[in-house]
Design a protein around this motif. Structure first.
Motif, mmCIF file in Angstrom:
data_model
loop_
_atom_site.group_PDB
_atom_site.id
_atom_site.type_symbol
_atom_site.label_atom_id
_atom_site.label_comp_id
_atom_site.label_asym_id
_atom_site.label_seq_id
_atom_site.Cartn_x
_atom_site.Cartn_y
_atom_site.Cartn_z
ATOM 1 N N GLN A 1 0.038 15.984 -1.266
ATOM 2 C CA GLN A 1 1.378 16.535 -1.073
ATOM 3 C C GLN A 1 2.269 15.611 -0.243
ATOM 4 N N LEU A 2 1.658 14.736 0.544
ATOM 5 C CA LEU A 2 2.446 13.801 1.353
ATOM 6 C C LEU A 2 2.982 12.632 0.530
ATOM 7 N N VAL A 3 2.324 12.318 -0.570
ATOM 8 C CA VAL A 3 2.730 11.178 -1.390
ATOM 9 C C VAL A 3 3.990 11.532 -2.189
ATOM 10 N N ALA A 4 4.959 10.659 -2.168
ATOM 11 C CA ALA A 4 6.201 10.862 -2.931
ATOM 12 C C ALA A 4 6.497 9.607 -3.749
ATOM 13 N N TYR A 5 7.066 9.803 -4.905
ATOM 14 C CA TYR A 5 7.404 8.680 -5.781
ATOM 15 C C TYR A 5 8.878 8.333 -5.623
ATOM 16 N N ASN A 6 9.144 7.071 -5.393
ATOM 17 C CA ASN A 6 10.516 6.577 -5.292
ATOM 18 C C ASN A 6 10.916 6.019 -6.655
ATOM 19 N N PHE A 7 11.753 6.734 -7.365
ATOM 20 C CA PHE A 7 12.128 6.313 -8.711
ATOM 21 C C PHE A 7 13.009 5.062 -8.698
ATOM 22 N N THR B 1 12.611 2.401 -6.689
ATOM 23 C CA THR B 1 11.775 1.205 -6.498
ATOM 24 C C THR B 1 10.499 1.241 -7.320
ATOM 25 N N ALA B 2 10.259 2.366 -8.016
ATOM 26 C CA ALA B 2 9.023 2.548 -8.797
ATOM 27 C C ALA B 2 7.795 2.365 -7.919
ATOM 28 N N THR B 3 7.845 2.925 -6.723
ATOM 29 C CA THR B 3 6.710 2.841 -5.803
ATOM 30 C C THR B 3 6.391 4.224 -5.243
ATOM 31 N N TYR B 4 5.134 4.365 -4.832
ATOM 32 C CA TYR B 4 4.713 5.577 -4.135
ATOM 33 C C TYR B 4 4.790 5.333 -2.636
ATOM 34 N N GLN B 5 5.215 6.369 -1.929
ATOM 35 C CA GLN B 5 5.354 6.245 -0.483
ATOM 36 C C GLN B 5 4.737 7.450 0.216
ATOM 37 N N VAL B 6 4.313 7.206 1.451
ATOM 38 C CA VAL B 6 3.772 8.266 2.281
ATOM 39 C C VAL B 6 4.231 8.006 3.705
ATOM 40 N N VAL B 7 4.395 9.060 4.490
ATOM 41 C CA VAL B 7 4.794 8.866 5.884
ATOM 42 C C VAL B 7 3.556 8.731 6.759
ATOM 43 N N ALA B 8 3.691 7.993 7.832
ATOM 44 C CA ALA B 8 2.599 7.872 8.799
ATOM 45 C C ALA B 8 2.385 9.226 9.463
ATOM 46 N N CYS B 9 1.135 9.675 9.491
ATOM 47 C CA CYS B 9 0.812 11.012 10.013
ATOM 48 C C CYS B 9 -0.563 11.025 10.640
ATOM 49 N N THR B 10 -0.729 11.887 11.617
ATOM 50 C CA THR B 10 -2.047 12.290 12.087
ATOM 51 C C THR B 10 -2.084 13.809 12.023
ATOM 52 N N LEU C 1 -2.817 13.925 -9.635
ATOM 53 C CA LEU C 1 -2.051 14.849 -8.803
ATOM 54 C C LEU C 1 -1.246 14.098 -7.744
ATOM 55 N N ALA C 2 -1.861 13.078 -7.152
ATOM 56 C CA ALA C 2 -1.163 12.293 -6.131
ATOM 57 C C ALA C 2 -0.226 11.262 -6.746
ATOM 58 N N PHE C 3 -0.596 10.759 -7.933
ATOM 59 C CA PHE C 3 0.173 9.677 -8.568
ATOM 60 C C PHE C 3 0.538 10.079 -9.997
ATOM 61 N N PRO C 4 1.445 11.034 -10.143
ATOM 62 C CA PRO C 4 1.719 11.587 -11.472
ATOM 63 C C PRO C 4 2.603 10.718 -12.354
ATOM 64 N N HIS C 5 3.179 9.635 -11.819
ATOM 65 C CA HIS C 5 4.152 8.842 -12.590
ATOM 66 C C HIS C 5 3.618 7.454 -12.927
ATOM 67 N N GLY C 6 2.326 7.368 -13.171
ATOM 68 C CA GLY C 6 1.749 6.064 -13.500
ATOM 69 C C GLY C 6 1.413 5.268 -12.250
ATOM 70 N N TRP C 7 1.143 3.984 -12.430
ATOM 71 C CA TRP C 7 0.646 3.176 -11.326
ATOM 72 C C TRP C 7 1.744 2.574 -10.473
ATOM 73 N N GLY C 8 2.995 2.646 -10.900
ATOM 74 C CA GLY C 8 4.074 2.106 -10.089
ATOM 75 C C GLY C 8 4.127 0.593 -10.154
ATOM 76 N N THR D 1 4.242 2.170 1.894
ATOM 77 C CA THR D 1 3.983 2.019 0.462
ATOM 78 C C THR D 1 2.510 2.243 0.177
ATOM 79 N N VAL D 2 2.249 2.969 -0.885
ATOM 80 C CA VAL D 2 0.887 3.246 -1.328
ATOM 81 C C VAL D 2 0.673 2.559 -2.671
ATOM 82 N N ILE D 3 -0.451 1.869 -2.805
ATOM 83 C CA ILE D 3 -0.778 1.175 -4.063
ATOM 84 C C ILE D 3 -1.872 1.961 -4.779
ATOM 85 N N PRO D 4 -1.501 2.753 -5.778
ATOM 86 C CA PRO D 4 -2.511 3.587 -6.450
ATOM 87 C C PRO D 4 -3.418 2.777 -7.357
ATOM 88 N N SER D 5 -4.594 3.322 -7.577
ATOM 89 C CA SER D 5 -5.551 2.748 -8.523
ATOM 90 C C SER D 5 -6.548 3.845 -8.876
#
Length: 525
Positions: free
Chosen positions: A141-147, A149-158, A60-67, A33-37
């Motif tokens: 591009q990795l950030v996705a919005y879950n409609f 749960t109204a939350t932004y999510q990202v996968v763990a990556c290196t 661009l990363a958080f186009p649907h508000g703050w969640g 889960t990502v907490i935008p601000s």
């Protein structure tokens, strides 16, 4: 049909949903889960490029508000270890006095970055601000919005990433149809989405000379109309917009052919009222005007390159104009010259003028085809003809740009029947020996403007330009694996206001074939 879909799906499952694909990556299926601000991207606020990017990438990363409120990653820390030395940094400063402290992107900048996302932190590290910009695009591009749960999510990556080619661009043509400043700014905004870093601006052509040149104020009398012009301030806006996105702007003033528009303001530079081009090689005035044009351009365009054209030169006007024939006869007695020698004299003099303004000249392939290794070694050969031997170009010591037109896998975007998959199949270095491949700097998608203006630009260019962008950035060439990623990227472009056409079009800019163009997978073309 079903087997093709299964192969594509299987290949795509191994790749993260990113365009272009990074060079090295390791991503899990763990969703965080990502907490935008407004302060999510933590950057050096004193760096104007990074500060502007931090603001730009929030929507661009958080186009649907703050969640919904919750617990998760609160920030992406951006760390830049600028490896550019003080001397090189100073050399890249612009010639304009109004922003003398700004840093501009240049050929060979380190655009590498490392992005690490874990359950407890997210960090982006880069050697330069330009690498940081590329990493910000990847994160967005990795950030996705879950409609649900109204939350932004990202996968763990290196991810550890860097471009394959240093020069990755789009050519736009404002000589055939005027492109309003708003269109050009929109184009510049979209280029970094595919990690493209050059806007090749074909400013003038036979039909129009639309740009203000203070030293020669009558030149833009050759514009389509008084409304269809670029003031000095217009050009500055485009260049500054590009700078903040890590995009170089390379102007082109096509000479001596494709230059009838110069005659409206300065008829003396043309052979005669009825036979206007190539520009008059016999007159000092011609080169004085060109010198002033390139001098003004040097003040407006900080990039080290300037494109001088030089293509499709028909010297019959020179052969039929009495004053030029008289000049040639005088030269013939001394040097045994022909009109071909006059062509060589023109392009070499134009390049010499460019170098006098501290600009490295780019010239179209005809110049090398005609004059070969006699060109100054600083010249960059822009290969567009299938008949030009790229290996011969680099073996003779020249850097080159490659985008061959009029073939099945052309990067000429005005060839509307070339699909994204065909463009994706092209590799600028494919025929070049390994030890010379660094001489191929990269290439462009070429959007010649006879049938395109602001009304149809996006759908003509995208998503084929994205296919070119991945071939210039990444080391992959699997069309089946690329297909679902590019479909997702096309939909992302639409979400960001870029009117990219569907992938399954047999002709560019055609309308979707049915409802649900972003969700209903169709046959790949």
């Amino acid at each position: 049909m079903r087997s093709v879909l299964l192969v594509a799906a299987a290949a795509a499952a191994k790749q993260p949903p990113l365009w272009p694909l990074p060079q090295n990556y390791s991503c899990s299926t763990q969703k965080l889960t990502v907490i935008p601000s407004p302060a999510f991207f933590r950057v050096d606020a004193g760096n104007d490029v990074l500060a502007a990017a931090a603001k730009r990438y929030i929507p661009l990363a958080f186009p649907h508000g703050w969640g919904a409120p919750g617990v998760g990653l609160p920030a992406l820390s951006v760390v830049v270890d600028d490896g550019v030395g003080a001397t090189e940094r100073a050399a890249r400063r612009p010639r304009r006095a109004d922003d003398a402290g700004a840093l501009y992107p240049a050929l060979g900048d380190d655009e590498s970055y490392k992005l690490r996302i874990t359950a407890t932190s997210a960090t982006l590290k880069a050697r330069t601000v330009w690498g940081a910009l590329r990493g910000l695009e990847t994160f967005s591009q990795l950030v996705a919005y879950n409609f649900d749960t109204a939350t932004y999510q990202v996968v763990a990556c290196t991810i550890q990433d860097a471009p394959r080619y240093p020069h990755r661009g789009l050519m736009v043509d404002s000589g055939r149809h005027f492109l309003p400043v708003a269109t050009l700014l929109h184009v510049v905004d979209a280029l970094p989405f595919a990690k493209l870093n050059v806007l090749h601006w074909h400013l003038t052509d036979t039909q129009s000379f639309p740009v203000e040149t203070p030293s020669r104020p009558s030149l833009w009398r050759g514009s389509f109309s008084k409304r269809e012009r670029y003031s000095v301030e217009d050009v500055k806006r485009v260049v500054e917009r590009a700078r903040l996105r890590g995009v170089r702007v390379v102007p082109e003033f096509d000479t001596p052919g494709h230059a009838e528009s110069w005659c409206s303001g300065y008829p003396g530079v043309c052979p005669s009222p009825t036979c206007k081009t190539p520009l008059d090689v016999s007159k000092a005035e011609t080169f004085a005007v060109l010198d002033d044009v390139l001098g003004d351009a040097a003040k407006l365009f900080p990039d080290a390159f300037v494109h001088l054209g030089g293509d499709e030169v028909d010297t019959s006007c020179w052969a039929s104009t009495p004053s030029i024939q008289q000049w040639l006869r005088a030269v013939l007695r001394a040097r045994n010259w022909t009109t071909a020698d006059a062509y060589s004299y023109f392009v070499s003099t134009a390049a010499k003028i460019a170098r006098s303004h501290q600009k490295r000249p780019i010239q179209w392939a005809e110049v090398f085809d005609e004059f070969g290794a006699t060109l100054d070694k600083s010249t960059i050969v822009h290969v567009w003809k299938l008949s030009t031997n790229i290996t011969e170009v680099v073996e003779n010591g020249y850097d080159c740009l490659v985008n061959v037109g009029y073939v099945a896998d052309s990067w000429y975007l005005d060839n509307l029947d070339v699909t994204w998959a065909q463009a994706y199949a092209s590799d600028p270095r494919a025929t070049v020996p390994p030890h010379l491949q660094t001489k191929v700097l990269g290439g462009h998608g070429e959007m010649w403007g006879e049938t395109v203006d602001g009304s149809d630009f996006d759908a003509t260019v995208w998503p084929r330009l994205a296919a070119i962008g991945e071939r210039l950035w990444s080391s992959v060439d699997d069309v089946d694996a690329a297909w679902p990623r590019l479909e997702a990227f096309r939909c992302l472009l639409l979400e960001r206001g870029v009117g990219a056409a569907p992938l399954n079009n047999s002709m560019a800019r055609a309308a979707p074939v049915g409802p649900g163009a972003c969700t209903q997978r169709r046959r790949r073309i």
